[in-house]
Design a protein around this motif. Structure first.
Motif, PDB file in Angstrom:
ATOM      1  N   SER A  58       0.125  -2.288   3.815  1.00  0.00           N
ATOM      2  CA  SER A  58       1.112  -2.705   3.705  1.00  0.00           C
ATOM      3  C   SER A  58       1.400  -3.995   4.494  1.00  0.00           C
ATOM      4  CB  SER A  58       2.521  -2.472   3.718  1.00  0.00           C
ATOM      5  OG  SER A  58       2.629  -1.765   5.157  1.00  0.00           O
ATOM      6  N   PRO A  59       2.140  -5.272   4.304  1.00  0.00           N
ATOM      7  CA  PRO A  59       2.158  -6.312   5.549  1.00  0.00           C
ATOM      8  C   PRO A  59       2.086  -5.528   7.035  1.00  0.00           C
ATOM      9  CG  PRO A  59       3.253  -6.671   4.170  1.00  0.00           C
ATOM     10  CD  PRO A  59       2.197  -5.324   3.417  1.00  0.00           C
ATOM     11  N   SER A  60       2.017  -5.966   7.974  1.00  0.00           N
ATOM     12  CA  SER A  60       2.611  -5.565   9.489  1.00  0.00           C
ATOM     13  C   SER A  60       4.018  -6.299  10.229  1.00  0.00           C
ATOM     14  CB  SER A  60       1.451  -6.202  10.410  1.00  0.00           C
ATOM     15  OG  SER A  60       1.219  -7.645  10.254  1.00  0.00           O
ATOM     16  N   ASN A  61       4.113  -7.656   9.066  1.00  0.00           N
ATOM     17  CA  ASN A  61       5.269  -7.900   9.626  1.00  0.00           C
ATOM     18  C   ASN A  61       6.718  -7.741   9.070  1.00  0.00           C
ATOM     19  OD1 ASN A  61       4.878  -9.092   7.254  1.00  0.00           O
ATOM     20  ND2 ASN A  61       5.192 -11.088   7.499  1.00  0.00           N
ATOM     21  N   SER A  62       6.253  -7.172   7.851  1.00  0.00           N
ATOM     22  CA  SER A  62       7.686  -6.430   6.995  1.00  0.00           C
ATOM     23  C   SER A  62       7.284  -4.737   6.940  1.00  0.00           C
ATOM     24  CB  SER A  62       7.329  -7.048   5.506  1.00  0.00           C
ATOM     25  OG  SER A  62       6.569  -6.957   4.615  1.00  0.00           O
ATOM     26  N   ASN A  63       6.559  -4.024   7.173  1.00  0.00           N
ATOM     27  CA  ASN A  63       5.787  -2.139   7.520  1.00  0.00           C
ATOM     28  C   ASN A  63       7.685  -2.151   7.706  1.00  0.00           C
ATOM     29  OD1 ASN A  63       4.309  -0.915   6.995  1.00  0.00           O
ATOM     30  ND2 ASN A  63       3.223  -1.353   8.728  1.00  0.00           N
ATOM     31  N   THR A  73       8.220  -5.402  -1.640  1.00  0.00           N
ATOM     32  CA  THR A  73       7.610  -6.726  -1.037  1.00  0.00           C
ATOM     33  C   THR A  73       6.445  -6.513  -1.887  1.00  0.00           C
ATOM     34  OG1 THR A  73       7.892  -5.798   1.523  1.00  0.00           O
ATOM     35  CG2 THR A  73       5.721  -7.225   0.737  1.00  0.00           C
ATOM     36  N   ILE A  74       6.339  -8.730  -2.271  1.00  0.00           N
ATOM     37  CA  ILE A  74       5.301  -8.650  -2.773  1.00  0.00           C
ATOM     38  C   ILE A  74       4.320  -9.763  -1.880  1.00  0.00           C
ATOM     39  CG2 ILE A  74       6.717 -11.072  -3.455  1.00  0.00           C
ATOM     40  CD1 ILE A  74       5.283 -10.379  -6.580  1.00  0.00           C
ATOM     41  N   ASP A  75       3.049  -9.795  -2.502  1.00  0.00           N
ATOM     42  CA  ASP A  75       1.585 -10.548  -1.820  1.00  0.00           C
ATOM     43  C   ASP A  75       1.682 -11.705  -2.831  1.00  0.00           C
ATOM     44  OD1 ASP A  75       1.961  -9.074   0.414  1.00  0.00           O
ATOM     45  OD2 ASP A  75      -0.666  -8.788  -0.020  1.00  0.00           O
ATOM     46  N   ALA A  76       0.999 -13.030  -1.833  1.00  0.00           N
ATOM     47  CA  ALA A  76       1.557 -14.511  -2.478  1.00  0.00           C
ATOM     48  C   ALA A  76       0.621 -14.104  -4.373  1.00  0.00           C
ATOM     49  CB  ALA A  76       0.074 -15.399  -1.342  1.00  0.00           C
ATOM     50  N   LYS A  77      -0.944 -13.454  -4.355  1.00  0.00           N
ATOM     51  CA  LYS A  77      -1.785 -13.065  -5.635  1.00  0.00           C
ATOM     52  C   LYS A  77      -0.678 -12.711  -6.390  1.00  0.00           C
ATOM     53  CE  LYS A  77      -4.249  -9.392  -3.567  1.00  0.00           C
ATOM     54  NZ  LYS A  77      -5.959  -9.159  -3.430  1.00  0.00           N
ATOM     55  N   ALA A  96      -1.095 -11.268   4.271  1.00  0.00           N
ATOM     56  CA  ALA A  96      -0.715 -10.831   2.817  1.00  0.00           C
ATOM     57  C   ALA A  96      -2.341 -10.100   2.490  1.00  0.00           C
ATOM     58  CB  ALA A  96      -0.887 -11.781   1.434  1.00  0.00           C
ATOM     59  N   ASP A  97      -2.163  -8.964   1.409  1.00  0.00           N
ATOM     60  CA  ASP A  97      -3.401  -8.515   1.378  1.00  0.00           C
ATOM     61  C   ASP A  97      -4.297  -9.130   0.451  1.00  0.00           C
ATOM     62  OD1 ASP A  97      -4.909  -6.431   0.823  1.00  0.00           O
ATOM     63  OD2 ASP A  97      -4.766  -6.535  -1.236  1.00  0.00           O
ATOM     64  N   GLY A  98      -5.366  -8.957   1.757  1.00  0.00           N
ATOM     65  CA  GLY A  98      -7.063 -10.055   1.605  1.00  0.00           C
ATOM     66  C   GLY A  98      -6.555 -11.543   2.425  1.00  0.00           C
ATOM     67  N   GLY A  99      -5.439 -11.682   3.352  1.00  0.00           N
ATOM     68  CA  GLY A  99      -5.484 -13.163   3.368  1.00  0.00           C
ATOM     69  C   GLY A  99      -5.309 -14.176   2.317  1.00  0.00           C
ATOM     70  N   VAL A 100      -4.882 -14.044   1.922  1.00  0.00           N
ATOM     71  CA  VAL A 100      -3.896 -14.576   0.150  1.00  0.00           C
ATOM     72  C   VAL A 100      -3.100 -15.708   0.062  1.00  0.00           C
ATOM     73  CG1 VAL A 100      -4.176 -15.079  -2.150  1.00  0.00           C
ATOM     74  CG2 VAL A 100      -6.043 -13.678  -1.488  1.00  0.00           C
ATOM     75  N   ILE A 200       2.550 -20.535   1.727  1.00  0.00           N
ATOM     76  CA  ILE A 200       3.229 -19.209   0.980  1.00  0.00           C
ATOM     77  C   ILE A 200       2.844 -17.817   1.394  1.00  0.00           C
ATOM     78  CG2 ILE A 200       5.134 -17.600   0.037  1.00  0.00           C
ATOM     79  CD1 ILE A 200       6.134 -21.126  -1.171  1.00  0.00           C
ATOM     80  N   ASP A 201       2.585 -16.977   2.146  1.00  0.00           N
ATOM     81  CA  ASP A 201       1.752 -15.509   1.937  1.00  0.00           C
ATOM     82  C   ASP A 201       2.831 -13.946   1.641  1.00  0.00           C
ATOM     83  OD1 ASP A 201       3.245 -15.396   3.898  1.00  0.00           O
ATOM     84  OD2 ASP A 201       1.336 -14.516   5.096  1.00  0.00           O
ATOM     85  N   GLN A 202       3.845 -14.222   1.644  1.00  0.00           N
ATOM     86  CA  GLN A 202       4.380 -13.434   1.062  1.00  0.00           C
ATOM     87  C   GLN A 202       6.608 -13.483   1.084  1.00  0.00           C
ATOM     88  OE1 GLN A 202       3.971 -10.424   4.422  1.00  0.00           O
ATOM     89  NE2 GLN A 202       2.597  -9.245   3.365  1.00  0.00           N
ATOM     90  N   MET A 203       6.099 -12.060   0.177  1.00  0.00           N
ATOM     91  CA  MET A 203       8.736 -12.246  -0.048  1.00  0.00           C
ATOM     92  C   MET A 203       8.773 -11.317   0.229  1.00  0.00           C
ATOM     93  SD  MET A 203       8.842 -15.629  -3.113  1.00  0.00           S
ATOM     94  CE  MET A 203      10.787 -15.323  -2.509  1.00  0.00           C
TER      95      MET A 203
END
Length: 212
Positions: A58-63, A73-77, A96-100, A200-203
């Protein structure tokens, strides 16, 4: 003398009930061997589920936010893209996952939409957007369930990155929103009058209006 009869009977019934309760209590205690085993198993379970949780990617900043509230939480892809928005991963630093991340946002009509289900109850939430700007402040329009919010999504150069350098521009912003129980659609878009040069990478969501 007659009035006392029922009373003693009542006391007797009470005493029998107490004895019965004690006997039941003792027999339960004697069977306690099994009960204890079950209790031990129960106690072991929460730690198991915690360890599974922490090993999930899971993303570090929103962990902490995600674990704390169990909100999505949602990643860009996974975002729904429209207009010129597309995914890429060549600029480093996206959480975001995979740096996407989402690129091509810098034109009117581009948008990212997040269909969120499982909102536990209607009320106040804070939506975070993870993004990067090339060393200058940008902004976008936030629409919740079809209604545009009055406040823009402030895509400021909070990280103080130098002009033109997206790699050093990763940061996050947030807006206060109202969501309905169940399903909602959160859209961030580039409308007339917005400055949308951002990746934008995450929300992600947090319960309540943070810091208010």
């Amino acid at each position: 003398g007659r009035g006392r009869g029922p009373n003693t009977k009542g006391l007797l019934i009470g005493a029998i009930a107490v004895v019965a309760a004690v006997v039941i209590g003792i027999s339960v205690a004697m069977l306690g061997g099994d009960d204890d085993k079950d209790k031990k198993d129960d106690a072991a379970q929460p730690t198991q589920s915690q360890s599974q949780q922490s090993s999930a990617p899971s993303p570090s900043n929103s962990n902490s936010a995600a674990a704390e509230d169990d909100l999505p939480t949602i990643d860009a892809k996974a975002l729904a893209l429209a207009g010129g928005a597309a995914t890429a991963s060549d600029i480093k630093g996206a959480q975001a996952d995979g740096g996407v991340y989402v690129t091509g946002f810098n034109q009117v009509g581009s948008s990212v939409s997040w269909s969120v289900s499982d909102i536990p109850k209607s009320g106040k939430y804070t939506v975070y957007v993870g993004y990067s700007v090339p060393g200058k402040d940008q902004n976008a329009t936030l629409t919740i369930n079809g209604t545009a919010a009055k406040a823009p999504v402030d895509l400021k150069n909070w990280s103080g990155g130098p002009e033109g350098d997206y790699e050093k521009g990763w940061t996050k912003t947030y807006n206060y929103i109202q969501l309905n129980k169940g399903s909602n659609t959160i859209k961030v878009s580039c409308e007339q009058g917005n400055q949308c040069d951002a990746l934008i990478d995450q929300m992600w969501l947090v319960k309540g209006w943070v810091g208010s």
